[in-house]
Design a protein around this motif. Structure first.
Motif: not given
Length: 272
Positions: A122-135
């Motif tokens: 499970v990908v840990a919660s990201a701070r950046s919106a672009v990483t959240r979308a990619y993940a």
């Protein structure tokens, strides 16, 4: 049969993560099993080794190897040399395992035939919106959602570890090990682990470019193991279905995939 395992943790400047990693690891141990933990602090310029030593002084079955030489593959060699058990669990220092994962890995590998195992990432919660979308999009890909990918944590029993000798100097150690096994020899343990992804556009492109180079390197140096891949093809229908479900995630993923084809001169880059 063995109810024991050596857990090898290569750690380079992981002072911000190693404590939480070790806390979760010890909480995930299998009752009645023997777990040896080896932290290999390699080329660290921070307090990684000292933090790990503090855990060792608490009476944990933990050995800390502090080497001035950097490099994950060198650290893995040192860890294997110190390992006292045939079953090996290779764990990144920034991964947080769930309470049942280590127990599940030890049980899954308790067999005489070669086996490889990992948990459910499970990908840990990201701070950046672009990483959240990619993940978000990346986690729907068949390799992640239905395979046994093993990034961040993978394990082999003694017969499985005999498939290769020392660690080659390659980019993608997890891919190299996974491809030593056919799909039928890989076991997915139904326990989670948290794996951090890099933050931001530039880092996503740099890491993806490095990952692609790692796969290409294995194809060039070890073409014979590629037949063990066994990835389910995504296909045009699968891409379109996922794109309709998450157009933003698809857009970011596709843009990163295109960007990695542009010229770049990235050196070593952390996986997060």
């Amino acid at each position: 049969m063995s109810r024991s395992a050596s857990v090898i943790i290569p750690a380079h400047d992981e002072a911000a993560y190693i404590g939480a990693c070790l806390e979760a690891l010890f909480a995930s141990a299998l009752e009645g099993a023997t777990m040896q933990v080896i932290v290999v602090a390699n080329g660290c310029k921070d307090a990684t080794a000292q933090i790990a030593q503090d855990y060792a002084q608490q009476g944990r079955n933990l050995e800390v190897i502090d080497t001035p030489q950097g490099g994950k593959l060198h650290a893995l060699d040192l860890g294997d040399a110190a390992a006292g058990h045939g079953t090996r669990i290779y764990l990144d220092a920034d991964v947080i395992v769930s309470p049942g994962l280590i127990a599940g890995l030890i049980e899954a590998l308790d067999a005489p035939a070669p086996r490889y195992a990992s948990g459910m990432p499970v990908v840990a919660s990201a701070r950046s919106a672009v990483t959240r979308a990619y993940a978000r999009f990346w986690q729907t890909l068949p390799f992640v959602a239905s395979g046994v990918p093993g990034f961040g944590v993978y394990a082999v029993n003694a017969a499985g570890r005999a498939r290769w000798e020392g660690w080659p100097q390659i980019i993608s150690d997890d891919t190299f090990v996974r491809l030593q096994f056919i799909p039928a020899e890989r076991v997915s343990v139904p326990a989670l682990y948290s794996w951090p992804m890099v933050e931001g556009w530039r880092n996503l492109v740099r890491v993806r470019r490095r990952q692609d180079r790692g796969v290409a390197e294995i194809a060039a140096r070890y073409p014979q193991i590629l037949r063990n891949e066994g990835k389910a093809p995504l296909g045009l229908r699968g891409i379109l279905t996922r794109a309709l479900r998450d157009p933003v995630g698809f857009g970011v993923y596709a843009a990163v995939s295109l960007a990695v084809r542009l010229p770049g001169a990235d050196g070593w880059v952390r996986g997060r």
